[in-house]
Design an enzyme around this catalytic site. Structure first.
Site, PDB file in Angstrom:
ATOM      1  N   ASN A 225      38.051  37.365  39.830  1.00 15.35           N
ATOM      2  CA  ASN A 225      38.615  36.970  40.656  1.00 15.35           C
ATOM      3  C   ASN A 225      40.176  37.000  40.504  1.00 15.35           C
ATOM      4  OD1 ASN A 225      36.914  34.682  42.359  1.00 15.35           O
ATOM      5  ND2 ASN A 225      36.141  34.566  40.340  1.00 15.35           N
ATOM      6  N   ARG A 233      35.174  54.856  41.678  1.00 13.83           N
ATOM      7  CA  ARG A 233      35.913  55.972  41.535  1.00 13.83           C
ATOM      8  C   ARG A 233      37.323  55.308  40.783  1.00 13.83           C
ATOM      9  NH1 ARG A 233      34.399  58.225  46.770  1.00 13.83           N
ATOM     10  NH2 ARG A 233      33.598  60.248  46.530  1.00 13.83           N
ATOM     11  N   ASP A 280      37.964  25.967  35.923  1.00 13.95           N
ATOM     12  CA  ASP A 280      38.937  26.201  36.639  1.00 13.95           C
ATOM     13  C   ASP A 280      38.971  25.010  37.634  1.00 13.95           C
ATOM     14  OD1 ASP A 280      41.117  27.392  37.524  1.00 13.95           O
ATOM     15  OD2 ASP A 280      40.220  29.269  38.623  1.00 13.95           O
ATOM     16  N   GLY A 316      40.008  26.753  44.759  1.00 10.35           N
ATOM     17  CA  GLY A 316      39.864  26.322  43.311  1.00 10.35           C
ATOM     18  C   GLY A 316      38.355  25.832  43.365  1.00 10.35           C
TER      19      GLY A 316
END
Length: 386
Positions: A225, A233, A280, A316
């Site tokens: 996140n 690549r 979080d 959140g």
């Protein structure tokens, strides 16, 4: 509950598995001994208070290193009382220690907030406050997430020194973008003062990330996140974390921020001790009724996460650590692995001695969970949280 007692009839989650019908002798805030079902308790323990755990799961108390608020309380309210309330409410959810996390803000505003909040630390009565986690202000304008772009600041060691002084040195961790010009002195300052530098909200290339890791930035904020993504690549920041087992990372295991199968995949390629469960969580998590405000904006609960009411963007998490442990188990982690992600691993990262495990000689931080992983009781240094 006395700081010395015997906790009986629990299923103790130890480092190497589950111990059925165990008893835990707690003395003066530490685990003195863990007894197996077939062992007879010494008669000398008869005089101590005994608590029946009623066959609950006993885990080491949770440690949340990245949390913005809980039950309607958080640092953004700019009062010591808000931090104390957050501490008390988290303790009832099995959290024994945490880092209140400040949003990215304009440096003078963060400085003022830290100066106001710092006196709260050490006077909390619930979960211990380990120090502040600063999520900014030295992050990438290309990866702000829900941080306010106007608050992002260039890396500046003089700014960090002012923040450090305002916090009375009580900064435990700092999320930063390791590719920023001038970030070197910031990283050095953090390492010299025991502040954990975390790579997050970063647009670093693979080589930029590895260069920062060589300088000591070996932990990543909320993996996948707000960071440059892994591709075949261009491995970028996420790829550096995935491909280098020595780099530890936070994971938000709500099943939304990161797909459950990706959370499961993570433990197949990274040592379990380098996976740290965080919530979080935003301030309204666990708040009984609205309005729900986070970082000065109204949010709504939708699809298992908080979203900004204005535009529907994910703002959140609404996760609790207990729910995160259950999710990890549902996603394929063993119970002892999930418990380690919630306690032993963050304790090691924060260099907390004799903390984060149910083991003899360790701090008696214990959470009891029912069959649905709902916290029933929490003991912090041997005392029951109320």
């Amino acid at each position: 509950m006395s700081a010395s007692f015997v906790l009986q009839n629990v299923r103790a989650v130890l480092k190497d598995g589950l111990l059925q019908n165990a008893s835990i002798w707690v003395e003066n805030g530490y685990i003195r001994r863990i007894f197996r079902a077939e062992e007879t308790l010494p008669q000398t323990l008869n005089a101590l208070p005994h608590t029946d755990g009623q066959n609950t799961l006993a885990l080491a108390g949770f440690i949340d290193l990245h949390i913005h608020g809980f039950a309607g309380f958080g640092p953004e309210q700019e009062t010591t009382q808000a931090l104390w309330e957050m501490s008390a409410r988290l303790a009832r959810e099995g959290v024994c220690a945490f880092c209140p996390t400040l949003y990215c803000g304009k440096p003078p505003e963060m400085e003022r907030l830290l100066r106001t909040l710092a006196p709260a630390i050490g006077k909390e009565t619930g979960a211990r406050i380990l120090g502040f986690h600063l999520e900014g202000p030295f992050i990438s304008p290309a990866k702000p997430g829900v941080m306010k772009p106007q608050d992002i600041a260039p890396a500046d060691i003089t700014v960090l020194k002012r923040l450090y002084d305002a916090a009375e040195g009580k900064i435990a961790a700092m999320t930063l973008a390791p590719e920023l010009a001038g970030i070197g002195p910031v990283i050095e300052f953090c390492l010299e003062r025991g502040i954990l530098p975390q790579a997050g909200h970063t647009n670093a290339t693979y080589n930029e990330f590895l260069s920062a890791a060589a300088r000591g930035v070996t932990h990543a904020t909320h993996l996948f996140n707000a960071m440059s993504p892994f591709t075949h690549r261009a491995p970028n920041a996420a790829g550096a974390v995935l491909l280098h087992p020595e780099i530890s990372c936070e994971i938000i295991a709500d099943g939304v921020h990161v797909h459950p199968d990706v959370v499961s995949f993570l433990k197949r390629i990274k040592p379990i001790e380098n996976i740290v469960l965080v919530t979080d969580a935003l301030k309204p998590t666990g708040q009984p009724e609205g309005p729900f405000i986070a970082n000065g904006e109204e949010v709504i609960f939708d699809g298992g996460v908080w979203k900004r009411k204005a535009d529907g963007v994910i703002a959140g998490s609404a996760l609790t650590i207990a729910r995160g442990v259950k999710n990890l188990v549902d996603f394929g982690y063993t119970l002892d692995e999930a418990a380690a992600c919630a306690s032993a691993n963050p304790a090691r990262l924060m260099k907390l001695p004799k903390t984060g495990r149910l083991a003899e000689g360790f701090t008696a931080d214990i959470v009891l969970l029912d069959g649905n992983f709902k916290p029933v009781k929490t003991f912090i240094q041997g005392r029951e949280a109320k």
